[in-house]
Design an enzyme around this catalytic site. Structure first.
Site, mmCIF file in Angstrom:
data_model
loop_
_atom_site.group_PDB
_atom_site.id
_atom_site.type_symbol
_atom_site.label_atom_id
_atom_site.label_comp_id
_atom_site.label_asym_id
_atom_site.label_seq_id
_atom_site.Cartn_x
_atom_site.Cartn_y
_atom_site.Cartn_z
ATOM 1 N N ASP A 178 62.797 94.441 -72.967
ATOM 2 C CA ASP A 178 62.208 92.577 -72.829
ATOM 3 C C ASP A 178 61.444 92.313 -72.470
ATOM 4 O O ASP A 178 60.227 93.038 -73.098
ATOM 5 C CB ASP A 178 63.548 92.163 -72.171
ATOM 6 C CG ASP A 178 64.173 90.799 -71.924
ATOM 7 O OD1 ASP A 178 63.506 90.262 -71.672
ATOM 8 O OD2 ASP A 178 65.010 90.283 -72.267
ATOM 9 N N ILE A 179 60.951 91.736 -71.636
ATOM 10 C CA ILE A 179 59.879 92.216 -70.846
ATOM 11 C C ILE A 179 59.094 92.456 -69.795
ATOM 12 O O ILE A 179 60.027 92.962 -68.815
ATOM 13 C CB ILE A 179 59.670 90.177 -70.055
ATOM 14 C CG1 ILE A 179 58.410 89.759 -70.338
ATOM 15 C CG2 ILE A 179 60.804 89.892 -69.034
ATOM 16 C CD1 ILE A 179 57.927 88.006 -70.052
ATOM 17 N N THR A 180 57.931 92.790 -69.517
ATOM 18 C CA THR A 180 57.987 93.512 -68.379
ATOM 19 C C THR A 180 55.830 92.899 -68.634
ATOM 20 O O THR A 180 54.985 92.063 -69.015
ATOM 21 C CB THR A 180 57.828 95.166 -68.718
ATOM 22 O OG1 THR A 180 57.002 95.747 -67.259
ATOM 23 C CG2 THR A 180 56.225 95.464 -69.700
ATOM 24 N N ILE A 197 59.515 101.340 -70.270
ATOM 25 C CA ILE A 197 59.855 102.005 -71.056
ATOM 26 C C ILE A 197 60.269 101.501 -72.829
ATOM 27 O O ILE A 197 61.275 100.389 -72.422
ATOM 28 C CB ILE A 197 60.321 103.309 -71.522
ATOM 29 C CG1 ILE A 197 59.468 104.327 -70.638
ATOM 30 C CG2 ILE A 197 60.118 104.212 -72.509
ATOM 31 C CD1 ILE A 197 60.751 106.271 -70.338
ATOM 32 N N CYS A 208 61.580 93.145 -67.564
ATOM 33 C CA CYS A 208 63.149 93.877 -68.577
ATOM 34 C C CYS A 208 64.677 93.363 -68.118
ATOM 35 O O CYS A 208 65.579 94.434 -68.923
ATOM 36 C CB CYS A 208 63.494 95.460 -68.047
ATOM 37 S SG CYS A 208 61.766 96.802 -67.632
#
Length: 248
Positions: free
Chosen positions: A107-109, A177, A207
């Site tokens: 997802d987003i990080t 990761i 995430c």
């Protein structure tokens, strides 16, 4: 033993590093298929970092490990949800951060100063392992690095990455990761918070999680930690867990 070249890229913008990733990723794929390796023009800064880039494809090696520190940037994976970005892109620009939608999993990080981002661009066929084993090896290498500093880290079932207090209500992620692979060649990778300003994570559901936090190695240890030391530890433990020789 399979050899992997390690490059410390220092501080580099996400976009420029992304171009380098795609260049090497494509050339390894071309070399596997027997296709002619396309000549690609590099910027001056890319040439300064990788003057002999063409020669890497010709060498019988497993690929490269790129370690880098990025300027502030948020990235959203192909399966990520836009609503996990909690502020508009205009606000990100106002605080000097970029935003990219990319093809990795997850997802987003956030990536930024004080964080070590690793891009292992590897031919897993040469290493003799599958994608699940590869991700397990990355996670275990980061767990080993944390142990070097007296910090106990672990995994959460169904959630990629490395966590502190994974079984508790205080579970917090220290390393994200997200990888992509094609014909057993990998790109993207991991991001370990060493001395990252964790306030950047307040603008996202990291995430995709709304019930878990983030942390950094410096916060857990209670002291400032030099990125250069942790980079060497990461290279060492990745070599052990992937059963390769990582060299500069």
């Amino acid at each position: 033993m399979v050899e992997v070249l390690y490059r410390d890229l220092g501080r580099m913008s996400y976009g420029e590093c992304w171009d380098l990733q795609h260049l090497l990723f494509g050339r390894i794929l071309d070399s596997k298929s027997g296709s002619a390796v396309e000549s690609v023009a590099l910027s001056d800064s890319q040439k300064a970092i990788a003057p002999e880039w063409d020669s890497i494809v010709e060498a019988d090696c497993g690929g490269e490990l790129l370690l880098v520190e990025h300027n502030p940037v948020y990235t959203l994976g192909k399966s990520g949800k836009a609503e996990n970005m909690l502020v508009p892109e205009a606000y990100l620009r106002s605080i000097g951060a970029e935003f990219y939608r990319i093809e990795r999993g997850g997802d987003i990080t956030f990536h930024g100063p004080g964080q070590i981002v690793g891009y292992p661009i590897l031919d897993l066929e040469k290493l003799g392992i599958g994608l699940r084993q590869y991700i397990d090896a990355i996670e275990q290498a980061i767990i080993d690095v944390c142990a070097d500093w007296g910090v106990e880290a672990g995994r959460i079932e169904g959630a990629s990455g490395v966590w502190i207090d994974p079984e508790s209500a205080r579970a917090r992620k220290i390393c994200a990761i997200g990888v992509r692979s094609s014909r057993y060649v990998t790109m993207h990778g991991f991001a370990m918070n060493v001395s990252t300003d964790l306030r950047y994570f307040s603008h996202i559901n990291p995430c995709g999680f709304v019930d878990k936090g983030v942390t950094s190695l410096s916060r857990e240890v209670g002291q400032d930690i030099a990125l250069e030391i942790v980079k060497e530890q990461i290279a060492k433990h990745l070599a052990e867990r992937l059963n390769v020789k990582i060299y500069k």
